[in-house]
Scaffold this active site. Structure first.
Site, short mmCIF file in Angstrom:
data_model
loop_
_atom_site.label_atom_id
_atom_site.label_comp_id
_atom_site.label_asym_id
_atom_site.label_seq_id
_atom_site.Cartn_x
_atom_site.Cartn_y
_atom_site.Cartn_z
N CYS A 1 0.84 -1.20 0.00
CA CYS A 1 0.00 0.00 0.00
C CYS A 1 0.88 1.25 0.00
O CYS A 1 1.69 1.44 0.92
CB CYS A 1 -0.91 -0.01 1.22
SG CYS A 1 -2.01 1.43 1.31
N VAL A 2 0.72 2.08 -1.01
CA VAL A 2 1.53 3.30 -1.09
C VAL A 2 1.08 4.33 -0.07
O VAL A 2 1.86 5.22 0.30
CB VAL A 2 1.45 3.90 -2.51
CG1 VAL A 2 2.06 2.96 -3.53
CG2 VAL A 2 0.00 4.24 -2.89
#
Length: 408
Positions: free
Chosen positions: A262-263
């Site tokens: 997840c960025v």
């Protein structure tokens, strides 16, 4: 080192006062530009690396380097929102272009397989700035009660606490000391597959089928790995991965029950932090919707929040209302995006499938599209809604819980 000195990327002692001097790449680039010559390959990257290395602030034990990806959200977001509050058309253009720019930057970093703090910085600073605008522009109007401010603040604190937990260890597999390869003579040739990008972990999951041909899920597995489940060899980490584990290309580590990288938290979502990740998304949705409702009730009196979001005649009557209305629309866009992520996560949990397994099933054309393509059911670990959620709620616990039907 004094407060303004630092050791640069070449190992040389440097000073902040010389930040604009002694840059061979920049000097050569300017000379070539003045003489109308083309830049050599990689010149722009070297100049960018030099600028990033010299972006530092004075500190007690020497100048501290600042990550370049942290700066744009801190500078551009307030500027864009204040400009968007000047006129309706400016707001329409800016609020339409912002998601496009963010998506473009995401695909750029994803293609280069780079880790960045841009999205985490954007998310945290957006929360702080929206809360600041709410306290300064909305609360002084007198239509928001003290208890409502406390409830909004508590929701924000709970969301940050869950986010802090989600940032911790997602379930990294321990790398053998000295990069020594563990023994794997007992593994079959099919289970030992070199996977530089860690996308073959599903082979271990696919082999977890019962002898009678019935697909086994998590709830049919005991605390110890059954004999029918084959493990997977990771050539990057030099270790044997259990079923459903995968190698993250951005983190460079293998993670138990890897869901995705997840960025927005700049970390992987795996076995140890998946619950905290869902909790952080849920708290964010509740807090954001509550804050939007309070703001619209204040600046658009007498209208429901949904109607006021699209029709609020007095929103641009003064700059304070215009800024609040612009921030509401910005929050609505972000909330819609996060709501879609949360929806996909909840559907995947209901079918006991990870995002990584869904991508592999799409690539290999081995999964079933359900609910209009929102979820991909691989059929390998799906044991029913209650059992799947029981599996999710027991992630990270030892020993894992078992289904009631298996006990019978």
């Amino acid at each position: 080192l004094c407060c303004c000195e630092y050791v640069d990327r070449r190992g040389r002692r440097n000073h902040l006062a010389a930040c604009c001097c002694d840059c061979e790449e920049l000097d050569d680039g300017c000379d070539r530009w003045l003489t109308c010559k083309s830049l050599p390959p990689g010149a722009l990257e070297r100049i960018a690396d030099t600028i990033a290395d010299r972006l530092r602030v004075p500190w007690f034990s020497g100048a501290v380097k600042i990550n370049v990806s942290l700066v744009p959200p801190l500078v551009l977001l307030p500027v864009f929102l204040h400009v968007a509050a000047l006129h309706f058309l400016l707001g329409l253009i800016i609020l339409t272009s912002l998601p496009v720019v963010v998506l473009w930057y995401y695909y750029l970093t994803h293609r280069r397989k780079e880790r960045t703090l841009f999205f985490l910085s954007l998310g945290l600073f957006s929360l702080g700035y929206m809360y600041y605008v709410f306290l300064r522009e909305v609360v002084p109007r007198g239509h928001v009660e003290y208890s409502q401010v406390v409830a909004l603040t508590c929701g924000l604190i709970l969301m940050l606490a869950a986010l802090s937990r989600a940032k911790k260890d997602p379930g990294y597999l321990s790398i053998p000391a000295g990069n020594e390869k563990p023994s794997h003579q007992g593994l079959s040739d099919k289970s030992i597959r070199g996977s530089s990008i860690g996308l073959h972990g599903i082979s271990g999951a696919a082999s977890s089928r019962a002898v009678n041909g019935e697909a086994k899920g998590y709830c049919r597995m005991s605390a110890e790995q059954p004999e029918g489940v084959k493990k997977d060899w990771c050539t990057k980490c030099q270790l044997v991965r259990p079923a459903r584990a995968g190698h993250c290309r951005l983190c460079g580590r293998c993670v138990r029950r890897l869901d995705h990288h997840c960025v927005w938290i700049n970390s992987c979502v795996g076995e140890q932090n998946h619950q905290a990740f869902i909790l952080a998304l849920s708290f964010f949705m509740l807090t954001s919707v509550y804050g939007i409702t309070l703001t619209l009730h204040t600046i658009c009196r007498g209208r429901t929040p949904f109607v006021a979001l699209f029709y609020c005649p007095g929103a641009y009557s003064d700059y304070s209302s215009a800024l609040s209305f612009t921030c509401v629309w910005y929050c609505a866009i972000v909330t819609a995006g996060m709501g879609y992520i949360l929806l996909i996560q909840l559907l995947n949990i209901s079918y006991n499938v990870t995002e990584r397994e869904a991508r592999l099933a799409l690539r290999d054309n081995t999964g079933r599209r359900l609910l209009g393509g929102l979820v991909i059911d691989t059929g390998q670990y799906n044991r029913g809604l209650l059992c799947n959620w029981g599996h999710f709620l027991s992630l990270g616990s030892s020993p894992p819980q078992r289904c009631a039907e298996d006990i019978v």
